[in-house]
Scaffold this motif. Structure first.
Motif, PDB file in Angstrom:
ATOM      1  N   GLN A 177       0.793  -1.140   0.012  1.00 21.14           N
ATOM      2  CA  GLN A 177       0.008   0.056   0.093  1.00 21.14           C
ATOM      3  C   GLN A 177       0.951   1.453   0.010  1.00 21.14           C
ATOM      4  OE1 GLN A 177      -3.353  -0.193   0.069  1.00 21.14           O
ATOM      5  NE2 GLN A 177      -3.587  -2.263   0.176  1.00 21.14           N
ATOM      6  N   TYR A 178       0.692   2.255  -1.032  1.00 20.65           N
ATOM      7  CA  TYR A 178       1.543   3.394  -1.123  1.00 20.65           C
ATOM      8  C   TYR A 178       0.702   4.465  -1.770  1.00 20.65           C
ATOM      9  CZ  TYR A 178       2.262   0.963  -5.473  1.00 20.65           C
ATOM     10  OH  TYR A 178       1.817   0.148  -6.470  1.00 20.65           O
ATOM     11  N   SER A 272       5.049   5.688   1.709  1.00 21.58           N
ATOM     12  CA  SER A 272       4.511   4.102   2.362  1.00 21.58           C
ATOM     13  C   SER A 272       3.433   4.284   3.206  1.00 21.58           C
ATOM     14  CB  SER A 272       5.726   3.429   3.015  1.00 21.58           C
ATOM     15  OG  SER A 272       5.299   2.340   3.460  1.00 21.58           O
ATOM     16  N   LEU A 273       2.264   3.224   3.033  1.00 20.68           N
ATOM     17  CA  LEU A 273       1.123   3.524   3.780  1.00 20.68           C
ATOM     18  C   LEU A 273       1.231   1.925   4.478  1.00 20.68           C
ATOM     19  CD1 LEU A 273      -1.422   4.792   1.270  1.00 20.68           C
ATOM     20  CD2 LEU A 273      -0.132   5.933   3.042  1.00 20.68           C
ATOM     21  N   MET A 274       2.221   1.430   4.684  1.00 18.29           N
ATOM     22  CA  MET A 274       2.574   0.031   5.081  1.00 18.29           C
ATOM     23  C   MET A 274       2.945   0.243   6.470  1.00 18.29           C
ATOM     24  SD  MET A 274       4.092  -1.969   1.856  1.00 18.29           S
ATOM     25  CE  MET A 274       5.128  -0.613   1.384  1.00 18.29           C
ATOM     26  N   PRO A 275       2.153  -0.578   7.570  1.00 20.02           N
ATOM     27  CA  PRO A 275       2.467  -0.345   8.816  1.00 20.02           C
ATOM     28  C   PRO A 275       3.636  -1.109   9.438  1.00 20.02           C
ATOM     29  CG  PRO A 275       0.487  -1.801   8.656  1.00 20.02           C
ATOM     30  CD  PRO A 275       0.746  -1.169   7.412  1.00 20.02           C
ATOM     31  N   GLU A 276       3.844  -2.076   8.412  1.00 14.27           N
ATOM     32  CA  GLU A 276       4.967  -3.021   8.796  1.00 14.27           C
ATOM     33  C   GLU A 276       5.551  -3.857   7.694  1.00 14.27           C
ATOM     34  OE1 GLU A 276       4.043  -5.895  11.994  1.00 14.27           O
ATOM     35  OE2 GLU A 276       2.354  -6.493  10.815  1.00 14.27           O
ATOM     36  N   GLU A 291      14.034  -0.585   5.114  1.00 14.70           N
ATOM     37  CA  GLU A 291      12.555  -0.790   5.513  1.00 14.70           C
ATOM     38  C   GLU A 291      11.888   0.604   5.140  1.00 14.70           C
ATOM     39  OE1 GLU A 291      12.164  -0.839   9.769  1.00 14.70           O
ATOM     40  OE2 GLU A 291      12.766  -2.912  10.101  1.00 14.70           O
ATOM     41  N   PHE A 292      10.776   0.357   4.610  1.00 10.34           N
ATOM     42  CA  PHE A 292       9.862   1.250   4.000  1.00 10.34           C
ATOM     43  C   PHE A 292       8.489   1.024   4.370  1.00 10.34           C
ATOM     44  CE2 PHE A 292       7.469   2.696   0.066  1.00 10.34           C
ATOM     45  CZ  PHE A 292       7.849   4.128   0.060  1.00 10.34           C
ATOM     46  N   ASN A 293       8.325   1.781   5.778  1.00 10.55           N
ATOM     47  CA  ASN A 293       7.245   1.444   6.459  1.00 10.55           C
ATOM     48  C   ASN A 293       6.199   2.997   6.568  1.00 10.55           C
ATOM     49  OD1 ASN A 293       7.432  -1.298   6.721  1.00 10.55           O
ATOM     50  ND2 ASN A 293       8.667  -0.874   8.335  1.00 10.55           N
ATOM     51  N   SER A 294       5.239   3.063   6.910  1.00 10.66           N
ATOM     52  CA  SER A 294       4.362   4.166   7.248  1.00 10.66           C
ATOM     53  C   SER A 294       5.347   5.352   7.887  1.00 10.66           C
ATOM     54  CB  SER A 294       3.149   3.988   8.246  1.00 10.66           C
ATOM     55  OG  SER A 294       2.209   2.933   7.415  1.00 10.66           O
ATOM     56  N   GLY A 295       5.317   6.276   7.400  1.00 12.43           N
ATOM     57  CA  GLY A 295       6.029   7.614   7.694  1.00 12.43           C
ATOM     58  C   GLY A 295       7.246   7.827   6.764  1.00 12.43           C
TER      59      GLY A 295
END
Length: 311
Positions: A177-178, A272-276, A291-295
């Motif tokens: 999700q992004y 990124s819209l991925m929490p983990e 890592e490419f997570n939310s934020g």
């Protein structure tokens, strides 16, 4: 006369047999497992022996000219290559690609240790060529090809280079999700990830994506559809292509920005819209990821420097 002020960095890889011994502890156990499953253990032994003999031969020849530092591919990401070093990679194409992205204008010589076994698109030289080639490179009498690299830069300062391609998505087989942003256009997407391809990678993952899309289009339309990039995609092309894998349109996600071009004036931003489990990695090396997570927001662009591959 040997020049001790100069250095060759000889990059090697583990053979299949070495990797299996690391996993199963002993050669005898490896032999049992391979033969028990119907495999040919002799082939593993022959490959291992030939590779080690080639490494020893090349090392001996390089040591006559300058100092030699032997590096295993597992450690090149932490090694600092000196500005004047000449790098020699002995292995398959993947070893050359994974070495190039850690260099900064040092020339790279790709050597095919077993021409009967490996095609070696990035390995133009055989072991018997090495003595002549390295002397010419050492004396600046050898030509090279420039290789355009892709770069992913996060808003926290982390960055990663790709020689063939960069993957942005989920670590596992679930939807990523992004939000994509390019040319003042934003689009929220759900997909199996994004592939950013260089000219060097145009015969790899990028080619398979176009082939798959072509066959799907042919099957759906009932007539043959052949797809190709709109312009010649050379190794030193000053642009990249991005493709979105399996985009899923829904009430919250769209699928209009699924293929595009990135150049020096037109980068691609991804939020990124991925929490983990969001990751970015390059050239198929999943273990070496950021890592490419939310934020996190990534900017995908052309790297500031090019790789130099001796030809």
């Amino acid at each position: 006369m040997r020049d001790d002020d100069k250095q060759f960095d000889l990059v090697k890889r583990k053979t299949r047999l070495e990797n299996l011994i690391h996993k199963y502890n002993t050669e005898g156990q490896v032999k049992f497992i391979i033969e028990h499953s119907g495999g040919d253990f002799t082939d593993y032994k022959v490959e291992d022996k030939r590779y080690k003999e080639t490494l020893a031969k090349i090392t001996s020849e390089l040591q006559k000219i300058a100092r030699v530092q032997i590096l295993d591919r597992d450690y090149i990401s932490n090694y600092i290559f000196a500005k004047d070093d000449i790098v020699v990679a002995v292995g398959q194409d993947g070893l050359v690609a994974n070495t190039l992205k850690y260099l900064d204008n040092q020339p790279l010589i790709g050597v095919n240790p077993d021409p009967m076994r490996f095609d070696g698109v990035l390995l133009p030289f055989k072991p018997d060529d090495v003595e002549l080639i390295v002397k010419e490179v050492f004396n600046n009498n050898r030509s090279f090809k420039e290789i355009t690299l892709a770069k992913a830069t996060l808003n926290d300062g982390q960055s990663l280079l790709g020689v063939n391609d960069i993957f942005i998505g989920q670590k596992t087989h679930v939807s990523a999700q992004y939000i994509l942003n390019q040319n003042d256009k934003n689009e929220r997407q759900s997909s199996s990830g994004i592939i950013v391809s260089t000219g060097l990678g145009s015969t790899g993952w990028f080619k398979s994506i176009l082939a798959g899309a072509s066959k799907i289009s042919t099957g759906c339309s009932g007539r043959e559809v052949r797809l190709r990039q709109r312009e010649e995609f050379k190794w030193n092309s000053d642009f990249l292509y991005y493709t979105v894998r399996e985009p899923y349109p829904s009430k919250w996600t769209s699928d209009t920005m699924v293929f595009g071009k990135i150049d020096k004036t037109n980068s691609l931003k991804i939020q990124s819209l991925m929490p983990e489990n969001g990751v970015i990695f390059s050239d198929g090396v999943e273990e070496d990821y950021i890592e490419f997570n939310s934020g996190n927001e990534a900017v995908i662009s052309i790297a500031d420097h090019k790789g130099l591959l001796i030809v």
